[in-house]
Design an enzyme around this catalytic site. Structure first.
Site, PDB file in Angstrom:
ATOM      1  CD  GLU A 257     -29.587  -4.407  27.963  1.00  0.00           C
ATOM      2  OE1 GLU A 257     -29.372  -5.612  27.786  1.00  0.00           O
ATOM      3  OE2 GLU A 257     -30.141  -3.676  27.131  1.00  0.00           O
ATOM      4  NE  ARG A 258     -25.292  -1.384  24.901  1.00  0.00           N
ATOM      5  CZ  ARG A 258     -25.520  -0.789  23.750  1.00  0.00           C
ATOM      6  NH1 ARG A 258     -25.207   0.480  23.600  1.00  0.00           N
ATOM      7  NH2 ARG A 258     -26.053  -1.442  22.743  1.00  0.00           N
TER       8      ARG A 258
END
Length: 382
Positions: free
Chosen positions: A243-244
């Site tokens: 995600e990041r």
């Protein structure tokens, strides 16, 4: 970091597609309703047919079995090309959760759908649970009646990106309560057209991106659980690398585009008898921004390489560093670009105001810059 010849060709193909299909302001306005929409289904499905949307998905589900570096290449080039593919980010986040924890039937349906160009969303945040996601209260209760075992969901989710264009929503709900608020969370597969689910759009500076979700006696089958009951928090944490990093890769492309647009302007804009880019104060700004962007690129692809080397290893420090550094840099590039363009940077006639809006929110979603700093600090035992 050196891309392989195949990855370089991939980047060039994506860049050329973006120049051809959405390279002008007129094309982008036509695809996005004048900038109100962030996703164009037709363009997205064309890219899916080319195999690009499934670049990081397993071949058994229609993907190309690529890694994080390939996903980052696609994200950087499409963001730089300002392609309206808003649904890609959440779809890949959801795909990773299903790849790790979904049943064979769930993986076939969801991963295959994503490879074909369907959009998936993830519902975590609530009005009283933003940065503190584990404090969520949307509840799913197991019930049994004449139709057998099932789940009934009640509660609200907010800031859910792409729910309005999604085919499926990955819901994180509370199924039990204990001493630790991180316990008792469960992931569920929710078709977007499920009875009892209402999706309301939230107007933002960036157009139609996020939504409120209201669950009212929403019935889900027993097999809607993704992974294990009560293991939702652990499963969420397992996907944070992805995600990041994908948020960072997308903003890397936006930062580069904002830089490119600024550079083109200062080369042409004349004041006091010469291009403003020839003045030392502007030239030095450009040098600083170019250096920062290159540092971001090295960081993003280095972390992507580490993830590809060991996909199951959590890298909270490196992933948070990438998200923090790139989004803050992208915001700086856009704001300085607006400053260097003067009033034209503020005018809707130019794209710089769009870059400013998209980079400002990038330091908020997916974990604020403050949360990223906190995570990085904790990895040093602080």
């Amino acid at each position: 970091m050196t891309l392989t010849s195949e990855q370089q060709d991939f980047a060039a193909s994506v860049a050329e597609f973006c120049r051809r299909e959405c390279g002008t302001r007129e094309q982008r306005d036509a695809l996005t309703g004048g900038g109100r929409e962030t996703h164009h289904d037709g363009l997205y499905r064309t890219m899916a047919q080319l195999g690009w949307i499934g670049a990081g998905l397993p071949t058994e589900f229609g993907g190309a079995d690529g890694g994080m570096v390939d996903i980052c290449v696609f994200l950087e080039e499409t963001a730089r090309g300002m392609a309206p593919l808003g649904g890609f980010t959440t779809s890949i986040i959801v795909a990773e959760a299903y790849r790790r924890f979904g049943s064979p039937e769930q993986r076939k349906l969801v991963l295959g759908g994503i490879a074909d160009g369907e959009v998936a969303a993830i519902a975590m945040s609530e009005p009283e649970a933003g940065s503190d996601v584990a404090a969520l209260s949307c509840r799913a209760e197991r019930r049994t009646d004449q139709h057998g075992d099932h789940w009934v969901v009640n509660g609200q989710k907010t800031w859910c990106s792409n729910a309005h264009i999604a085919n499926t929503i990955l819901l994180v709900a509370r199924t039990s309560s204990g001493k630790d608020k991180h316990d008792g969370l469960t992931m569920f597969q929710v078709p977007a057209d499920t009875d009892g689910l209402r999706i309301n759009g939230i107007d933002t500076m960036g157009g139609r991106e996020v939504n409120d979700l209201y669950f009212t006696d929403c019935v889900l089958p027993e097999d809607a659980v993704v992974g294990q009951v009560g293991a939702g928090w652990r499963q969420l944490m397992a996907g944070l690398n992805l995600e990041r990093l994908i948020l960072a890769a997308g903003m890397l492309g936006t930062a580069q585009r904002a830089f490119d647009d600024t550079l083109a302007y200062i080369r042409e804009r004349q004041q006091f008898g010469r291009p403003i880019g020839t003045f030392q104060t502007i030239r030095h700004r450009i040098a600083d921004l170019a250096t920062e962007i290159e540092c971001c690129r090295l960081l993003v692809y280095r972390v992507a390489e580490l993830v590809d080397e060991d996909p199951d290893r959590l890298r909270p420090r490196e992933a948070s560093m990438a998200k923090l550094k790139v989004t803050e840099t992208a915001k700086r590039v856009a704001l300085e670009g607006m400053q260097m363009m003067g009033g034209y940077g503020y005018a809707t006639e130019y794209d710089m105001q769009r870059h400013v809006r998209s980079t400002l929110v990038s330091t908020v979603y997916g974990g604020t810059s403050e949360i990223q700093r906190d995570i990085i600090g904790k990895t040093y035992g602080l």
